[in-house]
Motif scaffolding. Structure first.
Motif, PDB file in Angstrom:
ATOM      1  N   SER A   1       5.116   3.571   6.868  1.00  6.25           N
ATOM      2  CA  SER A   1       5.713   4.895   6.678  1.00  6.25           C
ATOM      3  C   SER A   1       4.619   5.889   6.343  1.00  6.25           C
ATOM      4  O   SER A   1       3.736   5.599   5.518  1.00  6.25           O
ATOM      5  CB  SER A   1       6.756   4.867   5.548  1.00  6.25           C
ATOM      6  N   SER A   2       4.645   7.040   6.977  1.00  7.77           N
ATOM      7  CA  SER A   2       3.635   8.066   6.698  1.00  7.77           C
ATOM      8  C   SER A   2       3.865   8.720   5.342  1.00  7.77           C
ATOM      9  O   SER A   2       2.997   9.415   4.825  1.00  7.77           O
ATOM     10  CB  SER A   2       3.655   9.143   7.790  1.00  7.77           C
ATOM     11  N   SER A   3       5.041   8.495   4.778  1.00  6.14           N
ATOM     12  CA  SER A   3       5.386   9.088   3.496  1.00  6.14           C
ATOM     13  C   SER A   3       5.789   7.994   2.520  1.00  6.14           C
ATOM     14  O   SER A   3       6.206   6.901   2.923  1.00  6.14           O
ATOM     15  CB  SER A   3       6.543  10.079   3.674  1.00  6.14           C
TER      16      SER A   3
ATOM     17  N   LYS B   1       0.839  -1.189   0.000  1.00  9.71           N
ATOM     18  CA  LYS B   1       0.000   0.000   0.000  1.00  9.71           C
ATOM     19  C   LYS B   1       0.880   1.247   0.000  1.00  9.71           C
ATOM     20  O   LYS B   1       1.881   1.320   0.708  1.00  9.71           O
ATOM     21  CB  LYS B   1      -0.901   0.015   1.238  1.00  9.71           C
ATOM     22  N   LEU B   2       0.502   2.212  -0.817  1.00  7.54           N
ATOM     23  CA  LEU B   2       1.206   3.492  -0.830  1.00  7.54           C
ATOM     24  C   LEU B   2       0.594   4.434   0.206  1.00  7.54           C
ATOM     25  O   LEU B   2      -0.593   4.336   0.534  1.00  7.54           O
ATOM     26  CB  LEU B   2       1.120   4.143  -2.209  1.00  7.54           C
ATOM     27  N   ALA B   3       1.399   5.351   0.703  1.00 10.13           N
ATOM     28  CA  ALA B   3       0.883   6.377   1.609  1.00 10.13           C
ATOM     29  C   ALA B   3      -0.055   7.291   0.821  1.00 10.13           C
ATOM     30  O   ALA B   3       0.216   7.632  -0.337  1.00 10.13           O
ATOM     31  CB  ALA B   3       2.030   7.171   2.207  1.00 10.13           C
ATOM     32  N   THR B   4      -1.157   7.685   1.442  1.00  8.37           N
ATOM     33  CA  THR B   4      -2.139   8.533   0.766  1.00  8.37           C
ATOM     34  C   THR B   4      -2.374   9.819   1.547  1.00  8.37           C
ATOM     35  O   THR B   4      -2.130   9.895   2.746  1.00  8.37           O
ATOM     36  CB  THR B   4      -3.479   7.788   0.603  1.00  8.37           C
ATOM     37  N   ALA B   5      -2.854  10.835   0.821  1.00  8.32           N
ATOM     38  CA  ALA B   5      -3.178  12.128   1.427  1.00  8.32           C
ATOM     39  C   ALA B   5      -4.690  12.296   1.479  1.00  8.32           C
ATOM     40  O   ALA B   5      -5.437  11.666   0.721  1.00  8.32           O
ATOM     41  CB  ALA B   5      -2.546  13.251   0.618  1.00  8.32           C
ATOM     42  N   SER B   6      -5.140  13.133   2.362  1.00 14.84           N
ATOM     43  CA  SER B   6      -6.570  13.367   2.540  1.00 14.84           C
ATOM     44  C   SER B   6      -7.121  14.272   1.443  1.00 14.84           C
ATOM     45  O   SER B   6      -6.492  15.251   1.041  1.00 14.84           O
ATOM     46  CB  SER B   6      -6.820  14.008   3.910  1.00 14.84           C
ATOM     47  N   LYS B   7      -8.321  13.923   0.979  1.00 13.86           N
ATOM     48  CA  LYS B   7      -9.040  14.767   0.020  1.00 13.86           C
ATOM     49  C   LYS B   7     -10.512  14.717   0.395  1.00 13.86           C
ATOM     50  O   LYS B   7     -11.083  13.639   0.584  1.00 13.86           O
ATOM     51  CB  LYS B   7      -8.837  14.288  -1.406  1.00 13.86           C
ATOM     52  N   ILE B   8     -11.144  15.880   0.544  1.00 15.75           N
ATOM     53  CA  ILE B   8     -12.552  15.937   0.942  1.00 15.75           C
ATOM     54  C   ILE B   8     -13.338  16.802  -0.024  1.00 15.75           C
ATOM     55  O   ILE B   8     -12.775  17.686  -0.699  1.00 15.75           O
ATOM     56  CB  ILE B   8     -12.733  16.487   2.379  1.00 15.75           C
ATOM     57  N   ALA B   9     -14.653  16.546  -0.105  1.00 13.65           N
ATOM     58  CA  ALA B   9     -15.542  17.318  -0.984  1.00 13.65           C
ATOM     59  C   ALA B   9     -16.731  17.817  -0.183  1.00 13.65           C
ATOM     60  O   ALA B   9     -17.290  17.097   0.654  1.00 13.65           O
ATOM     61  CB  ALA B   9     -16.022  16.446  -2.146  1.00 13.65           C
TER      62      ALA B   9
ATOM     63  N   GLY C   1      -3.364   7.929   4.782  1.00 13.15           N
ATOM     64  CA  GLY C   1      -2.990   6.576   5.181  1.00 13.15           C
ATOM     65  C   GLY C   1      -1.503   6.349   5.054  1.00 13.15           C
ATOM     66  O   GLY C   1      -0.810   7.035   4.299  1.00 13.15           O
ATOM     67  N   ASP C   2      -0.979   5.397   5.817  1.00 15.43           N
ATOM     68  CA  ASP C   2       0.451   5.076   5.783  1.00 15.43           C
ATOM     69  C   ASP C   2       0.752   4.086   4.662  1.00 15.43           C
ATOM     70  O   ASP C   2      -0.099   3.288   4.254  1.00 15.43           O
ATOM     71  CB  ASP C   2       0.895   4.442   7.105  1.00 15.43           C
ATOM     72  N   ALA C   3       1.981   4.160   4.180  1.00 15.61           N
ATOM     73  CA  ALA C   3       2.470   3.134   3.258  1.00 15.61           C
ATOM     74  C   ALA C   3       2.790   1.884   4.079  1.00 15.61           C
ATOM     75  O   ALA C   3       3.278   1.976   5.215  1.00 15.61           O
ATOM     76  CB  ALA C   3       3.717   3.615   2.540  1.00 15.61           C
ATOM     77  N   THR C   4       2.485   0.731   3.520  1.00 16.29           N
ATOM     78  CA  THR C   4       2.845  -0.525   4.189  1.00 16.29           C
ATOM     79  C   THR C   4       3.685  -1.358   3.235  1.00 16.29           C
ATOM     80  O   THR C   4       3.368  -1.468   2.036  1.00 16.29           O
ATOM     81  CB  THR C   4       1.584  -1.317   4.606  1.00 16.29           C
TER      82      THR C   4
END
Length: 465
Positions: free
Chosen positions: A235-237, A106-114, A222-225
Motif C-alpha cells: 500500500s502506498s499509504s 514495513k510502514l509506508a514512508t515519505a520522501s525527505k531530502i537535504a 516507500g510502500d507499506a508491506t
C-alpha cells in the motif's frame, strides 16, 4: 417621576386634594397602563420562548451533525476491532463478518531530502534563478530573487508548496546549515528532487551522510508491506482500504512476529445506541416545543397559556418534523419506514418510542442492518431531511431571527409608550393639582368674604340693639 401633588388638605375647601387628583389620574391612565403592562409581560415571555426554542433546535442540530458524520459514521452495520494498538480498523456497510490476521513488516514512508551544507547558516547567500522541485513527474517552480538567503528560499517554498504537501525547513548539523524538504505523500516513486539552483541541487538517488557536506535523500518514498492471512499486500499509504472488502486499516507500527487480529462483527449494539440517540434528541426538541405551547392550570384553577400558545411557528415546525418521520425512504431498499426498526410515534404526545425487541428482530431475522445508514445518513436520508427542515428556522436571518427582531421592536415600542404615558401622567397630575389648588384658593376667598359680611351684619344688629 416626582409628583406635583401636595400632601396637605386644602385650607380653603377642606378637601383632600391629593386623594382626589390621584384618583382622577389613576382612572385616566388605567386602560393605557393595563395595555402596556399586559403587552410587556407577553412580549417578555415570547422573547424568552424564542430563545428557548433556538437553544433546543441548536442542540438538536448538534445531535444530527454527530449522527450524520462521515468521518465517524453512526449507523455502520458492522464494527471492526483490532487486537493490537499498532493497527486501527473501521468497517463500512459492505463489510463481511470475519477475522483476519495482519502482520506489518514495513510502514509506508515519505520522501525527505537535504541540500548541501552552508557555513553561513540561515543567512547564507543563494544564487538567483528558478528552483525546480519535482515529485513523481510533477514539477513545481519557485522563484529565487537577487539577494536571496537560505532563510528566504525556505519561506518561499513553504508559501507556494505547503498546500501541495511539501514543506521546507533549515537544519544545522556538524557540517553546517542545510535546506531540508519533507513530503507528506508516502509511497514508492514519490521521491523529491531539487534542481535549477546548483548549490541546492539534490538528485534524490544519493543517500545523505552526516559525515559529508554533500546533499542527498534522508528517506525515500516507500510502500507499506503487510500480509493478510498470509497473503502479501502493498500500500502506498499507511491507511489500507483495499486489502479487505469493507475494511479500512490504519497502520502505526510494524509487528513482525506478532500479528494483530482484526475482527469484524455485526454492529447491532452500536446501531441501537445511535437510533436511541436519535429518538432521544428528537423527543428533547419536541418536549421543549410543547412546553412553549401547552396550557396549564395554576393553583387558583386559572388556565395559563404557554408563551407561544396559538402561534403558527411551533405548529409549522412540528408538522415539518413529523413529515420527515412519516415519508417513506426511497434510498434504503427494503427498509422504507422507521417502524421497521422499532421506532414509532405516540399519537397523543407526538414523541417517538423505540422498541428494542422489534429492532432486534429487524437486525437478526430481516437483516436490515446494512440499510440503516442509507436511511439515516444518505444524501436524502432522515438526518439530511431533518437538517433541511431546521435550517430556515436557525440560519442567520432565518425565521427565528426575524421573530426575535419583531419582538425586540415591540419591546422598544412598548418602552416608548410607557415613557409617553409617564409624561402624560406627570403633566395631567400637575394640571389637575393646579386647578384644584386654584379652586381651593377661590373657596378660601369666598369664605373670608362671607365671614366679613356676617361680621358686618352682626355688628349692625348689635348697634341697633
Amino acid at each position: 417621576m416626582t409628583s406635583p401633588i401636595t400632601t396637605s388638605t386644602g385650607l380653603g375647601s377642606g378637601l383632600d386634594i391629593n386623594s382626589i387628583v390621584s384618583a382622577l389620574v389613576d382612572s385616566d391612565k388605567l386602560a393605557a397602563q393595563t395595555q402596556i403592562t399586559t403587552g410587556t409581560t407577553q412580549n417578555t415571555a415570547s422573547i424568552s420562548a424564542v430563545g428557548t426554542l433556538k437553544s433546543a433546535m441548536a442542540a438538536y442540530q448538534t445531535a444530527l451533525t454527530t449522527l450524520g458524520s462521515t468521518t465517524t459514521p453512526a449507523f455502520n452495520a458492522f464494527a471492526a476491532t483490532s487486537s493490537s494498538s499498532t493497527i486501527t480498523a473501521t468497517a463500512d456497510n459492505t463489510a463481511v463478518a470475519g477475522s483476519y490476521s495482519i502482520e506489518v513488516s514495513k510502514l509506508a514512508t515519505a520522501s525527505k531530502i537535504a541540500s548541501a551544507s552552508f557555513s553561513g547558516g540561515s543567512a547564507s547567500a543563494i544564487s538567483s534563478g528558478t528552483l525546480q522541485i519535482s515529485q513523481n513527474g510533477t514539477n513545481y517552480s519557485v522563484a529565487v530573487g537577487s539577494g536571496a538567503t537560505l532563510q528566504t528560499v525556505r519561506d518561499s517554498i513553504n508559501s507556494s508548496l505547503q498546500s501541495k504537501g511539501i514543506t521546507a525547513n533549515i537544519i544545522t548539523d556538524t557540517s553546517g546549515s542545510r535546506l531540508v524538504l519533507t513530503s507528506s505523500t508516502t509511497g514508492a516513486g514519490n521521491n523529491l528532487t531539487m534542481s535549477g539552483i546548483p548549490e541546492l541541487a539534490v538528485d534524490g538517488t544519493t543517500a545523505f551522510s552526516s559525515s559529508s557536506s554533500a546533499g542527498g535523500y534522508i528517506t525515500q518514498g516507500g510502500d507499506a508491506t503487510l500480509t493478510v492471512d498470509g497473503l502479501s499486500v502493498t500500500s502506498s499509504s499507511n491507511t489500507v482500504s483495499s486489502a479487505i472488502g469493507g475494511i479500512s486499516m490504519t497502520l502505526t507500527a510494524t509487528n513482525v512476529g506478532n500479528p494483530a487480529t482484526v475482527t469484524v462483527a455485526t454492529n447491532t449494539s452500536g446501531l441501537q445506541s445511535s437510533l436511541q440517540s436519535f429518538v432521544t434528541a428528537y423527543n428533547t426538541l419536541l418536549t421543549a416545543v410543547n412546553s412553549l405551547t401547552a396550557t396549564t392550570t395554576d393553583t387558583d384553577g386559572n388556565v395559563v397559556s404557554g408563551a407561544l400558545t396559538g402561534d403558527s411557528l411551533p405548529r409549522s415546525l412540528k408538522a415539518a418534523l413529523s413529515s420527515v418521520l412519516t415519508t417513506p425512504s426511497t434510498t434504503s431498499g427494503s427498509l422504507t419506514v422507521l417502524s421497521q426498526l422499532g421506532i414509532t410515534t405516540d399519537f397523543t404526545t407526538g414523541q417517538l418510542k423505540f422498541d428494542s425487541t422489534a429492532f432486534s428482530t429487524a437486525m437478526t431475522d430481516k437483516g436490515l442492518g446494512s440499510k440503516v445508514q442509507a436511511m439515516f445518513s444518505g444524501t436524502n436520508g432522515v438526518v439530511a431531511k431533518m437538517t433541511a427542515v431546521l435550517t430556515p428556522y436557525t440560519q442567520t436571518g432565518g425565521i427565528l431571527d426575524q421573530r426575535s427582531t419583531q419582538l425586540n421592536k415591540t419591546k422598544s415600542d412598548l418602552a416608548d409608550k410607557q415613557t409617553a404615558l409617564d409624561l402624560h401622567v406627570e403633566s395631567f397630575t400637575a394640571t389637575l393639582t393646579a386647578k384644584y389648588n386654584a379652586m381651593d384658593t377661590l373657596v378660601g376667598q369666598m369664605k373670608a368674604q362671607a365671614t366679613s359680611i356676617t361680621s358686618f351684619f352682626d355688628s349692625l344688629n348689635a348697634s341697633k340693639s
